[in-house]
Design an enzyme around this catalytic site. Structure first.
Site, PDB file in Angstrom:
ATOM      1  CE  LYS A 185      -4.348  -1.596   1.989  1.00 52.88           C
ATOM      2  NZ  LYS A 185      -5.130  -1.186   0.808  1.00 52.88           N
ATOM      3  NE  ARG A 186       7.511   0.475   0.939  1.00 53.26           N
ATOM      4  CZ  ARG A 186       7.585  -0.844   1.046  1.00 53.26           C
ATOM      5  NH1 ARG A 186       6.647  -1.478   1.729  1.00 53.26           N
ATOM      6  NH2 ARG A 186       8.552  -1.522   0.482  1.00 53.26           N
TER       7      ARG A 186
END
Length: 394
Positions: free
Chosen positions: A196-197
């Site tokens: 998700k980063r």
């Protein structure tokens, strides 16, 4: 395709599903969907439906019913008892373990990675049946492959350590192992595991952002596979016709968000005006907007050449559907221009893009301003933004 029902479908898993689907369709075979629910503590009921909905949205329809690994629990228990009786397994604190060989190697010709030889001394005696009677993944999975007549298992490279265990179990059961193909990982732009980063990672997130399923399928097909060194845009039918495992790379694939966005823009611009408007209307409904459909359809042509995702439409066109509050700082000193523009526009007849543009250009000449200098404060006042659809059309 055998996902665990533990959450939303990650694009890495979707890429695996797509390669399975393409291979099956290319070969005239069947693409099966199996839910790996042997670890019931991790099961999320909503995720089972979400997995299916994500695949349906992408157009990756499976053959036959969805199966659940625990549905074969009774057969797994019977086979475990048979292995126990044959001395190929043993009891351990109420569970049953498979007796792995401790010498030599277990080898297979991987259809992507090539010849793999795994030292048997690294194979622990895996639990095949828990003390509560539930089969483990490494037992239930090969049994289901055997019972379903699976010919090819295409899965992620992280399963390589499981494969020799499953081969040994199948051989002990008297079954022929399927052919295995392990796909290298999908990594983020920085070379680390995609997470998700880096940005969106689930099908649901890409859908919410306004990507088209055809564009996402086209892009995912190119993650670790290519037809040649120049062809990028391919229809589903072309992908099916051209897909072979021989063209799958042994190296990890890098997820390039900019390339996906570019590709989605290509797909949006290739739509007919009507199909593009339909896509915008459908997207807005899905996202809960109650904007007037007739006005949405009138506005759609203003942005078709400008946007890369459907998610950009609400931001660019919100001024057509509600009050605008421009940042006063952006209009500092623009009062005289706006007063003149209001006066000029009130006299335009008929009020069409052609006549509006002519009137505003004449006004700019009178104010001794370049058109861009005169138009920008008007754009901000009308749309609330420095970037917008065509000003005179808006």
């Amino acid at each position: 395709m055998a996902p665990s029902p533990t959450g939303f479908l990650h694009v890495g898993n979707v890429r695996t599903a797509l390669f399975n689907w393409l291979f099956a369709r290319h070969e005239g075979g069947e693409f099966r969907l199996r839910i790996e629910n042997t670890d019931t503590s991790r099961e999320v009921a909503e995720a089972v439906e979400q997995i299916q909905e994500s695949l349906r949205w992408l157009g990756l329809y499976w053959d036959g019913p969805v199966t659940f690994q625990l549905d074969r629990r009774d057969r797994c228990q019977a086979e475990a008892r048979r292995l126990l009786a044959e001395g190929k397994a043993y009891e351990d604190e109420g569970a049953i373990r498979f007796r792995m060989p401790d010498q030599g190697t277990t080898a297979w010709d991987d259809l992507v990675l090539g010849r793999i030889e795994y030292p048997n001394e690294k194979l622990e005696d895996v639990v095949i049946l828990r003390s509560d009677g539930r089969p483990t993944y490494n037992f239930a999975s090969p049994i289901e492959d055997w019972m379903d007549g699976i010919t090819h298992v295409i899965r992620g490279q992280d399963h390589v350590p499981n494969t020799p265990k499953q081969i040994r179990i199948l051989e002990a059961l008297g079954a022929r192992p399927p052919a295995y193909a392990h796909l290298p990982f999908v990594l983020g732009p920085d070379g680390s595991k995609l997470s998700k980063r880096h940005g969106a990672v689930t099908v649901e997130e890409f859908r919410t952002a306004g990507y088209l399923p055809d564009a996402l399928v086209n892009y995912l097909a190119l993650l670790g596979w290519s037809y040649d060194d120049r062809t990028t845009i391919m229809s589903r039918q072309e992908l099916v016709e051209r897909f072979t495992l021989e063209r799958v790379s042994r190296s990890p694939a890098i997820f390039d968000y900019a390339k996906l966005e570019w590709m989605n823009g290509v797909y949006l611009r290739a739509l007919s005006a009507e199909a593009f408007a339909d896509a915008v209307v459908s997207y807005l409904r899905e996202r809960g907007y109650d904007w007037d459909e007739a006005l949405v359809r009138r506005a759609a042509p203003l942005v078709q050449e400008k946007i890369a995702t459907l998610g950009e439409f609400p931001r660019l066109c919100a001024f057509l559907f509600g009050p605008v509050e421009p940042d006063p700082a952006l209009l500092d000193g623009a009062g005289p221009i706006l007063e003149q523009a209001a006066s000029t526009l009130s006299q335009v007849e008929p009020f069409t893009a052609q006549h509006i543009e002519r009137a505003l250009r004449q006004m700019a000449e009178q104010l001794r301003l370049k058109p861009r200098e005169a138009f920008q404060p008007i754009r901000i006042a009308v749309t609330g933004q420095t970037v917008s659809p065509g000003l005179v059309e808006s």
